[in-house]
Design a protein around this motif. Structure first.
Motif, mmCIF file in Angstrom:
data_model
loop_
_atom_site.group_PDB
_atom_site.id
_atom_site.type_symbol
_atom_site.label_atom_id
_atom_site.label_comp_id
_atom_site.label_asym_id
_atom_site.label_seq_id
_atom_site.Cartn_x
_atom_site.Cartn_y
_atom_site.Cartn_z
ATOM 1 N N ILE A 176 0.843 -1.205 0.000
ATOM 2 C CA ILE A 176 0.000 0.000 0.000
ATOM 3 C C ILE A 176 0.873 1.248 0.000
ATOM 4 N N LEU A 177 1.957 1.207 0.750
ATOM 5 C CA LEU A 177 2.886 2.335 0.802
ATOM 6 C C LEU A 177 3.495 2.607 -0.572
ATOM 7 N N GLU A 178 3.841 1.547 -1.287
ATOM 8 C CA GLU A 178 4.400 1.703 -2.639
ATOM 9 C C GLU A 178 3.377 2.342 -3.581
ATOM 10 N N VAL A 179 2.135 1.857 -3.515
ATOM 11 C CA VAL A 179 1.093 2.402 -4.386
ATOM 12 C C VAL A 179 0.843 3.868 -4.056
ATOM 13 N N ALA A 180 0.769 4.188 -2.771
ATOM 14 C CA ALA A 180 0.523 5.564 -2.344
ATOM 15 C C ALA A 180 1.666 6.484 -2.762
ATOM 16 N N HIS A 181 2.885 5.992 -2.644
ATOM 17 C CA HIS A 181 4.048 6.797 -3.033
ATOM 18 C C HIS A 181 4.025 7.095 -4.532
ATOM 19 N N GLY A 182 3.712 6.065 -5.332
ATOM 20 C CA GLY A 182 3.651 6.268 -6.773
ATOM 21 C C GLY A 182 2.589 7.282 -7.162
ATOM 22 N N ARG A 183 1.427 7.223 -6.489
ATOM 23 C CA ARG A 183 0.349 8.165 -6.811
ATOM 24 C C ARG A 183 0.713 9.581 -6.381
ATOM 25 N N TRP A 184 1.416 9.707 -5.255
ATOM 26 C CA TRP A 184 1.849 11.042 -4.812
ATOM 27 C C TRP A 184 2.937 11.591 -5.727
ATOM 28 N N LEU A 185 3.905 10.746 -6.066
ATOM 29 C CA LEU A 185 5.012 11.175 -6.918
ATOM 30 C C LEU A 185 4.509 11.544 -8.310
ATOM 31 N N TRP A 186 3.747 10.660 -8.913
ATOM 32 C CA TRP A 186 3.086 10.832 -10.199
ATOM 33 C C TRP A 186 4.029 11.372 -11.272
ATOM 34 N N PRO B 2 -6.078 7.866 0.440
ATOM 35 C CA PRO B 2 -5.986 8.896 1.487
ATOM 36 C C PRO B 2 -4.546 9.174 1.946
ATOM 37 N N PHE B 3 -3.635 8.250 1.648
ATOM 38 C CA PHE B 3 -2.253 8.403 2.097
ATOM 39 C C PHE B 3 -1.339 8.990 1.023
ATOM 40 N N SER B 4 -1.899 9.369 -0.121
ATOM 41 C CA SER B 4 -1.089 9.832 -1.249
ATOM 42 C C SER B 4 -0.744 11.313 -1.135
ATOM 43 N N THR B 5 -0.296 11.691 0.047
ATOM 44 C CA THR B 5 0.218 13.028 0.328
ATOM 45 C C THR B 5 1.480 12.853 1.150
ATOM 46 N N LYS B 6 2.262 13.925 1.288
ATOM 47 C CA LYS B 6 3.476 13.803 2.084
ATOM 48 C C LYS B 6 3.158 13.411 3.521
ATOM 49 N N ALA B 7 2.140 14.072 4.106
ATOM 50 C CA ALA B 7 1.752 13.762 5.481
ATOM 51 C C ALA B 7 1.229 12.338 5.588
ATOM 52 N N GLY B 8 0.403 11.934 4.631
ATOM 53 C CA GLY B 8 -0.130 10.585 4.643
ATOM 54 C C GLY B 8 0.946 9.533 4.503
ATOM 55 N N LEU B 9 1.922 9.791 3.631
ATOM 56 C CA LEU B 9 3.024 8.847 3.453
ATOM 57 C C LEU B 9 3.854 8.725 4.725
ATOM 58 N N ASN B 10 4.053 9.832 5.416
ATOM 59 C CA ASN B 10 4.820 9.782 6.662
ATOM 60 C C ASN B 10 4.095 8.957 7.722
ATOM 61 N N ILE B 11 2.786 9.112 7.793
ATOM 62 C CA ILE B 11 1.996 8.325 8.752
ATOM 63 C C ILE B 11 2.082 6.842 8.403
ATOM 64 N N LEU B 12 1.886 6.527 7.121
ATOM 65 C CA LEU B 12 1.926 5.134 6.673
ATOM 66 C C LEU B 12 3.308 4.536 6.888
ATOM 67 N N SER B 13 4.349 5.331 6.665
ATOM 68 C CA SER B 13 5.719 4.842 6.854
ATOM 69 C C SER B 13 5.972 4.507 8.316
ATOM 70 N N ARG B 14 5.534 5.378 9.215
ATOM 71 C CA ARG B 14 5.736 5.110 10.641
ATOM 72 C C ARG B 14 4.953 3.870 11.085
ATOM 73 N N THR B 15 3.763 3.707 10.519
ATOM 74 C CA THR B 15 2.954 2.524 10.852
ATOM 75 C C THR B 15 3.649 1.251 10.372
ATOM 76 N N GLU B 16 4.161 1.298 9.152
ATOM 77 C CA GLU B 16 4.863 0.128 8.598
ATOM 78 C C GLU B 16 6.092 -0.203 9.424
ATOM 79 N N ARG B 17 6.847 0.818 9.847
ATOM 80 C CA ARG B 17 8.051 0.573 10.645
ATOM 81 C C ARG B 17 7.691 -0.040 11.999
ATOM 82 N N ALA B 18 6.633 0.459 12.628
ATOM 83 C CA ALA B 18 6.207 -0.080 13.913
ATOM 84 C C ALA B 18 5.733 -1.527 13.768
#
Length: 478
Positions: free
Chosen positions: A86-96, A129-145
């Motif tokens: 999900i993080l990869e998909v969200a990152h790709g959509r944000w980066l675009w 909903p995570f395809s923003t810088k803030a959303g990606l940071n939240i998702l990244s912290r969740t994945e790391r935890a």
């Protein structure tokens, strides 16, 4: 400050206190750090251990390496794997970026059954909903935890407790599936981690950097700026511009051979100009043999005495055999063999001489949006890029011209250092124009290389990498 100075400076830790665990996740790392001599330089000033995908054989000098340990991929919990997807998909959509859009389309096309289409739709919906810088940071912290909470292996935790490294370095972040658990285990133990941004297109054409490394080594200032812009948790002072060791060989005279010797080695005539075609990946450039054969036909339009000869370097990892028919039918096209390390899926050290001298002795280079374009410019060779499809490949399937809109390559085209042939007739005109007037575009080629690489094209990027890693390894205890 040189590596030797680091060793002898009394204020610095001794070699035994600077301990580097060096991750070798793919064969590409062999060329950058093994063949270039970076590993040997590191071992002179730090205790060096390799965590490698192969512990049986290494095609480079292991003198100074204190130990070799297996680098195994650890299959993590399904919860963690899903979060990463999900993080990869969200990152790709944000980066675009153009490359991200192409990958998005490719993944959509790959989903052909009801089940795979449903999975693809679910990932896109959840990631939105995570395809923003803030959303990606939240998702990244969740994945790391989650990765730590659901940890399934103590393999590297136990290894690091024995080795006690002061730095863990991943030789290529983009090839990190094997390295993920090894890197994150170091981070859980509070051991500093570093990585190398392997290529100039990694940030805009590849996926997200999952692991929050402490330090990054990059090719140039442009990549440093991109990196800091994409990831707001990266501090500028922790990104080091070292250049890339893969280009060191081009600027080391010991790799040069004279034209006669080189031509004899590939069966070419030293009296006739060489047109060098470097092929691309089979899945990205389908139908490329058609383009190569058409270019050979164009060259054969010249009078036999001064007729240019076409030398084709098949992309080393292209094991499809798609050029075999052309090799059989067209003895006028030269296909030098790429010396190959089967176990490492990478060219042998001897191939370095072949590539360097092909670049030095060719009169003109042709490719499809390849890094080879930069290397040709380093040697002030005219560059033509293929910007039209083979006749058998419809634009709806793939567009060769689209590659020149990719974020990393578009500035190269805009610089005027390369020319893009948009049709076979334009290719013909550009070939003969470049052979008659090779000085055209010289100023643009020089400016592109100077702007992109500054003073790092001196054959010493491997030394800068070594010095940087040794210095970072000493920070913890200094």
């Amino acid at each position: 400050m040189t590596a030797t100075q680091l060793q002898t400076n009394g204020s610095r830790p001794a070699r035994s206190e600077r301990r580097i665990a060096f991750l070798v996740p793919r064969g590409e790392v062999v060329r950058n750090f093994g063949y270039s001599g970076a590993l040997k330089l590191i071992s002179q000033d730090a205790s060096l251990s390799l965590l490698s995908v192969s512990t049986r054989s290494h095609p480079f000098d292991l003198e100074g390496v204190d130990g070799i340990f297996p680098l195994d991929e650890v299959m993590e919990s399904w919860i963690v794997r899903i979060q990463r997807e999900i993080l990869e998909v969200a990152h790709g959509r944000w980066l675009w970026s153009r490359a991200a859009k192409e990958r998005w389309k490719l993944r959509d096309n790959e989903a052909r059954t009801i089940k795979t289409k449903a999975k693809r739709y679910a990932k896109k919906t959840i990631s939105r909903p995570f395809s923003t810088k803030a959303g990606l940071n939240i998702l990244s912290r969740t994945e790391r935890a989650s990765s730590r909470l659901f940890n399934v292996s103590h393999q590297y935790l136990d290894l690091y407790k024995r080795l006690r490294p002061s730095l863990v370095f991943n030789g290529s972040h983009v090839h990190s599936r094997n390295a993920i658990h090894a890197v994150q285990s170091a981070q859980w133990l509070g051991i500093p981690t570093a990585t190398f941004i392997f290529s100039w297109d990694n940030l805009t054409s590849q996926g997200r950097i999952i692991l929050p490394y402490d330090y990054f080594l990059v090719w140039n200032q442009s990549l440093k700026d991109q990196l800091i812009g994409m990831y707001d948790w990266i501090r500028p002072e922790n990104v080091f511009v070292t250049g890339t060791p893969q280009f060191d060989f081009h600027f080391r005279p010991e790799f040069y051979v004279d034209r006669k010797e080189f031509c004899e080695s590939i069966g070419a005539d030293p009296e006739r100009p060489i047109v060098f075609y470097a092929t691309g990946m089979a899945n990205h450039m389908p139908g490329e043999p058609e383009i190569v054969e058409a270019i050979a036909d164009m060259l054969n339009e010249a009078e036999p005495g001064g007729r240019p000869q076409l030398v084709v370097r098949v992309y080393p990892k292209d094991q499809t055999g798609r050029f075999e028919d052309l090799k059989r039918r067209r003895p006028d096209i030269l296909f030098p063999e790429v010396e190959w390390e089967t176990e490492w899926l990478t060219p042998k050290f001897e191939d370095t001489y072949a590539l360097v001298n092909t670049l030095r002795h060719c009169a003109l280079g042709i490719n499809v949006a390849s890094t080879i374009s930069l290397e040709l410019c380093m040697f002030d060779k005219p560059v033509i890029n293929v910007g039209y499809n083979p006749r058998s490949v419809p634009e709806s399937e793939i567009s060769y011209s689209g590659y020149y809109e990719f974020d990393h390559y578009k500035p190269v085209v805009q610089s005027g250092a390369v020319t893009v042939a948009r049709s076979e007739q334009q290719m013909r005109d550009l070939i003969w124009g470049s052979l008659r007037n090779p000085e055209n575009g010289r100023a643009q080629r020089k400016k592109l290389i100077d702007d992109m690489f500054g003073d790092t094209l001196d054959g010493n990027s491997s030394r800068r990498v070594a010095e940087t890693l040794v210095r970072l390894a000493g920070r913890k205890n200094s």
